[in-house]
Design a protein around this motif. Structure first.
Motif, PDB file in Angstrom:
ATOM      1  N   UNK A   1       0.827  -1.210   0.000  1.00 18.78           N
ATOM      2  CA  UNK A   1       0.000   0.000   0.000  1.00 18.78           C
ATOM      3  C   UNK A   1       0.861   1.261   0.000  1.00 18.78           C
ATOM      4  N   UNK A   2       1.929   1.245   0.789  1.00 18.96           N
ATOM      5  CA  UNK A   2       2.818   2.408   0.815  1.00 18.96           C
ATOM      6  C   UNK A   2       3.485   2.595  -0.548  1.00 18.96           C
ATOM      7  N   UNK A   3       3.976   1.516  -1.113  1.00 18.28           N
ATOM      8  CA  UNK A   3       4.651   1.603  -2.412  1.00 18.28           C
ATOM      9  C   UNK A   3       3.670   2.044  -3.495  1.00 18.28           C
ATOM     10  N   UNK A   4       2.437   1.546  -3.447  1.00 20.20           N
ATOM     11  CA  UNK A   4       1.433   1.908  -4.457  1.00 20.20           C
ATOM     12  C   UNK A   4       1.117   3.407  -4.429  1.00 20.20           C
ATOM     13  N   UNK A   5       1.293   4.040  -3.273  1.00 21.16           N
ATOM     14  CA  UNK A   5       1.026   5.486  -3.208  1.00 21.16           C
ATOM     15  C   UNK A   5       1.979   6.276  -4.095  1.00 21.16           C
ATOM     16  N   UNK A   6       3.086   5.659  -4.499  1.00 19.66           N
ATOM     17  CA  UNK A   6       4.010   6.322  -5.407  1.00 19.66           C
ATOM     18  C   UNK A   6       3.471   6.488  -6.813  1.00 19.66           C
TER      19      UNK A   6
ATOM     20  N   UNK B   1      -9.362   8.019 -12.057  1.00 22.33           N
ATOM     21  CA  UNK B   1      -9.024   6.758 -12.725  1.00 22.33           C
ATOM     22  C   UNK B   1      -8.491   5.730 -11.733  1.00 22.33           C
ATOM     23  N   UNK B   2      -9.064   4.528 -11.692  1.00 22.28           N
ATOM     24  CA  UNK B   2      -8.542   3.478 -10.814  1.00 22.28           C
ATOM     25  C   UNK B   2      -7.207   2.960 -11.336  1.00 22.28           C
ATOM     26  N   UNK B   3      -6.494   2.272 -10.476  1.00 23.42           N
ATOM     27  CA  UNK B   3      -5.199   1.719 -10.864  1.00 23.42           C
ATOM     28  C   UNK B   3      -5.377   0.701 -11.995  1.00 23.42           C
ATOM     29  N   UNK B   4      -4.492   0.777 -12.967  1.00 23.97           N
ATOM     30  CA  UNK B   4      -4.542  -0.127 -14.112  1.00 23.97           C
ATOM     31  C   UNK B   4      -3.579  -1.299 -13.908  1.00 23.97           C
TER      32      UNK B   4
ATOM     33  N   UNK C   1      -0.124   0.044 -13.662  1.00 21.30           N
ATOM     34  CA  UNK C   1       0.164   0.590 -12.334  1.00 21.30           C
ATOM     35  C   UNK C   1       0.555  -0.519 -11.367  1.00 21.30           C
ATOM     36  N   UNK C   2      -0.207  -1.592 -11.381  1.00 25.75           N
ATOM     37  CA  UNK C   2       0.072  -2.705 -10.468  1.00 25.75           C
ATOM     38  C   UNK C   2       1.417  -3.359 -10.793  1.00 25.75           C
ATOM     39  N   UNK C   3       1.715  -3.469 -12.074  1.00 19.98           N
ATOM     40  CA  UNK C   3       3.001  -4.056 -12.466  1.00 19.98           C
ATOM     41  C   UNK C   3       4.163  -3.161 -12.050  1.00 19.98           C
TER      42      UNK C   3
END
Length: 268
Positions: free
Chosen positions: A113-118, A127-130, A133-135
């Motif tokens: 979750x912390x890393x995804x905030x980047x 726009x939701x994460x694609x 983004x997840x990759x």
């Protein structure tokens, strides 16, 4: 009729110019009338791996914070990718990891979750994460060697691991330049070596890196160029200078606080 002669001279070979990613011209910073930086000039080129060295109080962190607009210049100019800082908007191109920050920040969150905030600098609010983004988040976790801790709470990690989480958060935004302020301060030697492995991976894909440090330790073999500050002025720009005193000992690790001129390290 005059005949046109063809030139037999060999045309001059054009040398491609290396793009300047970060540039400071005549940078001056003062706090309360007290000067911290005195007319600093700095040019970081694309793909370069540079260390900004100096004793505590030399102005290293102040300079890096000025590069991202956290500290205003009293005089001079900062440019990012050729654009003056006040007009720069492409912040997803810049990754910044501040000094001695905590990844936990008192909020329950997993490493992922912390890393995804980047990715937020690249995502419109609607726009939701694609999949991309997840990759990008997964690649960042793998780069810093924390993919196996992705579901763990950041509060359970060591200081060195939390620092790597913050670096992964910056990498998740896929920056072209990474600014790191004292990333190995206060962490043990194994964490420093793990961080060196992370840098080696980033260098391999062409990331421009500006690293602030009191001393390099395991990072020294990776550094191409060093700029040394003393009393807010550039006193060296070239190959990393050799450490002196007990800093030169191969088992020395920088995990202790220093006063402004208390150590014989890169300062001399």
């Amino acid at each position: 009729m005059q005949l046109r002669r063809e030139s037999t001279a060999t045309p001059a070979k054009r040398v491609p110019m290396v793009e300047s990613v970060v540039r400071v011209s005549g940078g001056v910073v003062a706090f309360g009338g007290r000067p911290i930086l005195h007319g600093v000039d700095l040019d970081v080129r694309r793909g370069e791996v540079m260390a900004l060295l100096g004793a505590n109080g030399s102005g290293k962190s102040t300079l890096v914070r000025a590069l991202v607009g956290l500290v205003p210049l009293s005089a001079g100019q900062v440019e990012l990718f050729g654009t003056p800082l006040p007009r720069f908007r492409d912040w997803h191109r810049v990754g910044y990891v501040p000094q001695r920050a905590s990844a936990a920040a008192g909020v329950p969150a997993t490493v992922r979750e912390v890393v995804a905030s980047g990715r937020l600098s690249r995502l419109p609010w609607w726009r939701p994460a694609s999949r991309h983004d997840r990759e990008a988040v997964e690649r960042a976790l793998e780069t810093v060697g924390l993919a196996h801790r992705a579901r763990d709470s950041v509060a359970k990690l060591s200081g060195g691991q939390q620092q790597r989480v913050l670096i992964a958060r910056a990498l998740a935004g896929e920056p072209e330049v990474l600014l790191l302020d004292e990333p190995t301060a206060g962490v043990d030697l194994p964490s420093q070596q793990a961080f060196a492995d992370t840098l080696r991976t980033l260098i391999g894909v062409g990331t421009t890196i500006l690293l602030v440090s009191h001393e390099l330790g395991p990072l020294e073999p990776l550094i191409e160029r060093a700029v040394v500050l003393r009393d807010g002025r550039v006193v060296h720009d070239g190959p990393p200078p050799s450490p002196v005193g007990h800093h030169a000992h191969p088992e020395h690790t920088h995990v202790h606080p220093h006063g402004a001129r208390s150590e014989a390290g890169w300062f001399l």
